[in-house]
Scaffold this motif. Structure first.
Motif, mmCIF file in Angstrom:
data_model
loop_
_atom_site.group_PDB
_atom_site.id
_atom_site.type_symbol
_atom_site.label_atom_id
_atom_site.label_comp_id
_atom_site.label_asym_id
_atom_site.label_seq_id
_atom_site.Cartn_x
_atom_site.Cartn_y
_atom_site.Cartn_z
ATOM 1 N N ASN A 1 -77.941 36.373 46.592
ATOM 2 C CA ASN A 1 -77.669 35.091 47.249
ATOM 3 C C ASN A 1 -78.962 34.334 47.527
ATOM 4 O OD1 ASN A 1 -76.197 33.047 48.435
ATOM 5 N ND2 ASN A 1 -76.011 34.079 50.422
ATOM 6 N N ARG B 1 -70.825 55.008 53.291
ATOM 7 C CA ARG B 1 -71.470 53.985 54.097
ATOM 8 C C ARG B 1 -72.782 53.549 53.466
ATOM 9 N NH1 ARG B 1 -70.499 56.628 60.125
ATOM 10 N NH2 ARG B 1 -68.232 56.313 60.172
ATOM 11 N N TYR C 1 -73.486 53.561 50.289
ATOM 12 C CA TYR C 1 -73.167 52.744 49.125
ATOM 13 C C TYR C 1 -72.813 51.314 49.539
ATOM 14 C CZ TYR C 1 -73.015 57.020 46.340
ATOM 15 O OH TYR C 1 -73.334 58.178 45.709
ATOM 16 N N LYS C 2 -72.023 51.153 50.604
ATOM 17 C CA LYS C 2 -71.644 49.829 51.081
ATOM 18 C C LYS C 2 -72.879 49.056 51.531
ATOM 19 C CE LYS C 2 -66.940 50.979 52.568
ATOM 20 N NZ LYS C 2 -66.019 51.064 53.730
ATOM 21 N N GLY C 3 -73.760 49.763 52.230
ATOM 22 C CA GLY C 3 -74.977 49.105 52.678
ATOM 23 C C GLY C 3 -75.836 48.645 51.510
ATOM 24 N N GLU C 4 -75.910 49.488 50.483
ATOM 25 C CA GLU C 4 -76.702 49.110 49.306
ATOM 26 C C GLU C 4 -76.088 47.919 48.588
ATOM 27 O OE1 GLU C 4 -77.039 52.531 46.916
ATOM 28 O OE2 GLU C 4 -78.377 53.617 48.299
ATOM 29 N N ILE C 5 -74.748 47.878 48.489
ATOM 30 C CA ILE C 5 -74.080 46.760 47.827
ATOM 31 C C ILE C 5 -74.320 45.464 48.584
ATOM 32 C CG2 ILE C 5 -71.814 45.806 47.230
ATOM 33 C CD1 ILE C 5 -70.903 48.665 46.627
ATOM 34 N N LEU C 6 -74.193 45.527 49.918
ATOM 35 C CA LEU C 6 -74.433 44.341 50.732
ATOM 36 C C LEU C 6 -75.877 43.866 50.592
ATOM 37 C CD1 LEU C 6 -72.479 45.277 53.983
ATOM 38 C CD2 LEU C 6 -71.814 43.629 52.235
ATOM 39 N N LYS C 7 -76.782 44.826 50.522
ATOM 40 C CA LYS C 7 -78.190 44.467 50.380
ATOM 41 C C LYS C 7 -78.444 43.760 49.056
ATOM 42 C CE LYS C 7 -82.800 46.499 50.467
ATOM 43 N NZ LYS C 7 -83.584 47.771 50.595
ATOM 44 N N ALA D 1 -76.209 42.150 47.227
ATOM 45 C CA ALA D 1 -75.538 40.842 47.260
ATOM 46 C C ALA D 1 -76.366 39.820 48.028
ATOM 47 C CB ALA D 1 -74.151 40.991 47.888
ATOM 48 N N LYS D 2 -76.970 40.266 49.129
ATOM 49 C CA LYS D 2 -77.814 39.364 49.916
ATOM 50 C C LYS D 2 -79.028 38.913 49.119
ATOM 51 C CE LYS D 2 -80.098 39.019 54.396
ATOM 52 N NZ LYS D 2 -80.433 39.735 55.659
ATOM 53 N N GLU D 3 -79.641 39.865 48.388
ATOM 54 C CA GLU D 3 -80.805 39.521 47.576
ATOM 55 C C GLU D 3 -80.411 38.531 46.475
ATOM 56 O OE1 GLU D 3 -82.297 43.199 46.164
ATOM 57 O OE2 GLU D 3 -83.232 43.776 48.083
#
Length: 224
Positions: A173, A159, A161-167, A169-171
């Motif tokens: 974007n 979880r 790792y997923k949160g870090e990836i999303l973070k 990706a957001k940065e």
């Protein structure tokens, strides 16, 4: 010769005092190996009338005399010894023997192992001795608390790792949006500059055209 010092004679009173002092230190004499300080202490209490070595020799002679008299009396008691110090020395010897027995018993008890490790392991399981529940075998379908904690830790890591990836990706974007907006603004500035240059060029051309027209008119007038 001056080097051969004559030994002092032991009077009956001296022997009585020595017997009393010996009785008081009987346990100490059998407890320690190096007991020269005890003979020195007895010598001091006898006002240094006899040296520690003379005290030692006298006590050793009294023990030897007691053994000789004991053989005469016999193990069954026999008749009383004719030696007047027999009973007093006998009491001291018994005190020393009792002290030796106590020392031996205390050493023996402390040296005896409680039980053989082989006997314990063969009779009672180690888990029962330690009062610890046995851990389930690996083949068991149910998870142990340790396995559950490991599984939970692995899930939480996934979880994270997923949160870090999303973070990330957001940065990325947000950064892309910023680049696009900056590019749009730059493009608008370029277009505005081109348009401005074009307007200036057109105005310049119009001025030049008007000048040429005036020059042509003046030329015609001169010809006429």
């Amino acid at each position: 010769m001056a080097g051969n010092k004559q030994r002092k004679a032991w009077m009956n009173s001296d022997e009585s005092v020595l017997i009393d002092l010996w009785r008081e230190r009987a346990r100490d004499l059998r407890r320690v190996k190096r007991n020269s300080h005890i003979y020195a202490d007895i010598s001091v209490q006898m006002a240094h009338k006899f040296t520690p070595k003379e005290v030692h020799v006298k006590i050793r002679n009294l023990r030897q005399k007691y053994r000789e008299e004991r053989k005469k009396v016999g193990p069954s008691g026999g008749g009383p010894s004719g030696w007047k110090l027999f009973d007093a020395v006998h009491q001291i010897i018994e005190l020393e023997a009792a002290n030796v027995t106590e020392t031996y018993e205390s050493f023996t008890v402390s040296s005896i192992p409680t039980a053989s490790p082989v006997a314990i392991s063969s009779a009672v399981p180690v888990s029962e001795l330690l009062c610890v529940p046995e851990i389930a075998s690996i083949s068991s379908p149910s998870l142990s608390p340790l396995d559950s904690s490991i599984s939970a830790a692995g899930t939480s890591r996934k979880r994270n790792y997923k949160g870090e990836i999303l973070k990330v990706a957001k940065e990325q974007n947000e950064l892309l949006k910023t680049v696009v907006e900056d590019g749009k603004k730059l493009t608008e500035r370029v277009v505005n500059a081109i348009e401005l240059q074009s307007n200036n060029t057109k105005e310049f051309m119009d001025i030049m055209k008007s000048l040429l027209q005036k020059m042509l008119k003046n030329k015609i007038k001169l010809k006429n």
